[in-house]
Design a protein around this motif. Structure first.
Motif, PDB file in Angstrom:
ATOM      1  N   UNK A 228     140.191  88.422 -34.489  1.00 25.67           N
ATOM      2  CA  UNK A 228     140.893  89.706 -34.374  1.00 25.67           C
ATOM      3  C   UNK A 228     140.099  90.853 -34.997  1.00 25.67           C
ATOM      4  N   UNK A 229     138.948  90.542 -35.598  1.00 26.51           N
ATOM      5  CA  UNK A 229     138.158  91.591 -36.259  1.00 26.51           C
ATOM      6  C   UNK A 229     137.593  92.546 -35.202  1.00 26.51           C
ATOM      7  N   UNK A 230     137.859  93.838 -35.401  1.00 28.83           N
ATOM      8  CA  UNK A 230     137.414  94.839 -34.427  1.00 28.83           C
ATOM      9  C   UNK A 230     136.185  95.588 -34.897  1.00 28.83           C
ATOM     10  N   UNK A 231     135.847  95.447 -36.168  1.00 30.67           N
ATOM     11  CA  UNK A 231     134.752  96.237 -36.714  1.00 30.67           C
ATOM     12  C   UNK A 231     134.166  95.469 -37.884  1.00 30.67           C
ATOM     13  N   UNK A 232     132.837  95.353 -37.913  1.00 34.00           N
ATOM     14  CA  UNK A 232     132.204  94.554 -38.968  1.00 34.00           C
ATOM     15  C   UNK A 232     130.758  95.008 -39.148  1.00 34.00           C
ATOM     16  N   UNK A 233     130.559  96.218 -39.666  1.00 35.37           N
ATOM     17  CA  UNK A 233     129.201  96.798 -39.701  1.00 35.37           C
ATOM     18  C   UNK A 233     128.247  96.004 -40.602  1.00 35.37           C
ATOM     19  N   UNK A 234     128.763  95.234 -41.524  1.00 39.97           N
ATOM     20  CA  UNK A 234     127.875  94.492 -42.437  1.00 39.97           C
ATOM     21  C   UNK A 234     127.715  93.034 -41.996  1.00 39.97           C
ATOM     22  N   UNK A 235     128.228  92.719 -40.820  1.00 38.49           N
ATOM     23  CA  UNK A 235     128.155  91.344 -40.301  1.00 38.49           C
ATOM     24  C   UNK A 235     128.657  90.326 -41.328  1.00 38.49           C
ATOM     25  N   UNK A 236     129.769  90.658 -41.944  1.00 37.06           N
ATOM     26  CA  UNK A 236     130.381  89.738 -42.906  1.00 37.06           C
ATOM     27  C   UNK A 236     130.848  88.470 -42.188  1.00 37.06           C
ATOM     28  N   UNK A 237     131.467  88.666 -41.028  1.00 41.76           N
ATOM     29  CA  UNK A 237     132.045  87.505 -40.340  1.00 41.76           C
ATOM     30  C   UNK A 237     130.959  86.560 -39.834  1.00 41.76           C
TER      31      UNK A 237
END
Ligand SMILES: *[C@@H]1O[C@H](CO)[C@@H](O)[C@H](O)[C@H]1NC(C)=O
Ligand SMILES: *[C@@H]1O[C@H](CO)[C@@H](O)[C@H](O)[C@H]1NC(C)=O
Ligand SMILES: *[C@@H]1O[C@H](CO)[C@@H](O)[C@H](O)[C@H]1NC(C)=O
Ligand SMILES: *[C@@H]1O[C@H](CO)[C@@H](O)[C@H](O)[C@H]1NC(C)=O
Ligand SMILES: *[C@@H]1O[C@H](CO)[C@@H](O)[C@H](O)[C@H]1NC(C)=O
Ligand SMILES: *[C@@H]1O[C@H](CO)[C@@H](O)[C@H](O)[C@H]1NC(C)=O
Length: 443
Positions: free
Chosen positions: A77-86
């Protein structure tokens, strides 16, 4: 050491190290890039395909397998992850706390009454993750003690957290959460720290929030619009912020009962009204008292001269009047006062030892009605205010007087019965009209 104690101590250490950074201060404003609206949909590879779905045997224990399922479902469900945490949320080693490239943001410990290592805290501070809701995520970790999510882009409402028996720190600050005050956190009697700053919460704040053992309660920068519940004095917190909401009504006189715990309180920029309660003078440990930019009226009670620890006292931009008491200005010499902000009120006189403080830049009394000082209100404004009925008495009682240096901690209610703390307000124009007047004068 019992398992329970070691669990709680480990959590405490993590908690202290993460809270310190914030220094109980406002979180940074969201960076312009960190918005969900941009439609930065996550292009990262999804979790294992259904065929490669691990099964419980691949995990240290069942709790970790269940946590894995919750994390992978949330990841989708993540829509945004600029640091590529996921990108680090892969594999079966959820509790490999030593490897920062594995399941970033998740920390494990052993909860009481079990030997199973499992997710005990989640710290997403500064990750800038976006997701439409946290429902099904936070409440999917039954052993969670800490959830920190400062500066992310989480939306929706706060999920029901009543099942999380160990939860004691909850930081949602600087997100896009909305809805009414999350009453589902109120009965979490173990909760010590609740931070809802910089979100879109609205409506009333329920009285039970002050019955809970919070260390800190941060409500600032939302759209809460009720009065501040009268049982404020029941609150055991050290840090309390109501700033930048739409709270109405008086500052509850019960504030006197927080005298042995409260260190900082921010009422700044609301719509609070009524007389400034003399009970504030009981706050012997308070270092910051900020009630600027409200509609408070009356005299500064002499009890404020008992605030021997106060460093910053901001009452600017209200409808206060009378003389600035000498005993308050004295705090700059005998106490810790370094900033006394009283600009934009209707004071007409200064205590003898207040004049020096202007020259020292401790006291700001610009835009009042004090004869002989520059930068005061136009006479017309002063005359208008002077003509209004004044309903707040000057309370001379000083709780520290009988025992200088040692504040009387028993709230003494005799004065309270002598007058109405919240008399009907005279019809005051909004501040904007004063600016209008000033502009008119300048032209
Ligand atoms: C995100 O991180 C994962 C794991 O480190 C990596 O495989 C992937 O290429 C990264 N994606 C981007 C867009 O950097
Ligand atoms: C742990 O076990 C003890 C003794 O059986 C019990 O009293 C306690 O309530 C349990 N604690 C939790 C959190 O389940
Ligand atoms: C407070 O806000 C709620 C929700 O936005 C609104 O329905 C209500 O009328 C407001 N109440 C007052 C007193 O402004
Ligand atoms: C302060 O607390 C005492 C004891 O709990 C209570 O009797 C009293 O009414 C409270 N004072 C105020 C002003 O609320
Ligand atoms: C004093 O406090 C006021 C209000 O909080 C603030 O605007 C001002 O900058 C402070 N002055 C100094 C010298 O720190
Ligand atoms: C506190 O104030 C009350 C009411 O004035 C008084 O009866 C009491 O003796 C005072 N206690 C101390 C320690 O000064």
């Amino acid at each position: 050491m019992t398992m329970t104690t070691s669990f709680l101590i480990a959590i405490l250490i993590l908690s202290v190290s993460t809270v310190q950074g914030a220094d109980y201060d406002f979180p940074p404003a969201p960076s312009p890039g960190s918005t969900v609206q941009g439609g930065h949909y996550n292009d990262f590879p999804p979790g294992p395909s259904p065929s490669a779905q691990p099964n419980p045997k691949d995990f240290q224990n069942m709790k970790q397998f269940l946590a894995y399922l919750v994390i992978q479902r949330f990841k989708r469900t993540i829509t945004y992850d600029p640091l590529n945490i996921t990108g680090t949320w892969v594999g079966t080693s959820i509790c490999d706390n030593d490897d920062i490239n594995t399941y970033r943001g998740f920390f494990c410990d052993t909860p009481p009454n079990t030997t199973d290592l499992t997710v005990a805290s989640i710290d997403f501070n500064g990750f800038h993750l976006g997701a439409p809701t946290l429902d099904g995520f936070i409440n999917g970790f039954p052993d969670l003690a800490l959830f920190h999510a400062n500066s992310n882009n989480f939306g929706g409402t706060v999920p029901n957290l009543l099942g999380l028996q160990y939860l004691y720190e909850l930081d949602f600050s600087n997100n896009k959460l909305s809805g009414l005050f999350p009453t589902n956190v109120v009965p979490l009697s173990g909760l010590a720290f609740l931070d809802l700053r910089f979100n879109f919460f609205q409506g009333p704040v329920p009285p039970p929030i002050f019955l809970i053992g919070y260390e800190a309660l941060f409500l600032n920068n939302n759209f809460f619009n009720s009065s501040i519940p009268a049982n404020l004095g029941s609150s055991p917190v050290e840090y309390l912020t109501f700033a930048n909401n739409r709270f109405t009504g008086p500052i509850p006189v019960s504030i006197c009962n927080t005298s042995s715990t409260l260190l900082e309180v921010l009422f700044l920029n609301n719509k609070l009204s009524g007389c400034l309660p003399y009970e504030i003078g009981y706050l012997r440990d308070i270092t910051v008292f900020d009630a600027g930019l409200n509609k408070l009226t009356g005299h500064i009670p002499l009890s404020f001269g008992c605030l021997s620890n106060v460093q910053e006292l901001n009452l600017a931009q209200n409808y206060l009047y009378g003389e600035v008491p000498e005993v308050v200005c004295q705090l700059a010499r005998t106490g810790n006062l370094v900033n006394l902000s009283l600009s934009d009120n209707f004071f007409t006189a200064l205590g003898a030892n207040c004049w020096d403080l202007i020259h020292n830049n401790v006291l700001d009394v610009r835009w009042n009605c004090i004869p002989g000082l520059p930068h005061q209100r136009p006479l017309k404004e002063c005359a208008w205010f002077l003509s209004l009925p004044k309903l707040c008495p000057l309370v001379p009682y000083m709780p520290c007087e009988a025992n200088p240096g040692r504040q009387n901690t028993t709230c003494y209610n005799d004065w309270a019965s002598h007058f109405d703390h919240n008399p009907p307000m005279p019809p005051l124009p909004p501040h904007a009209s004063f600016n209008q007047l000033r502009k008119g004068k300048a032209n």
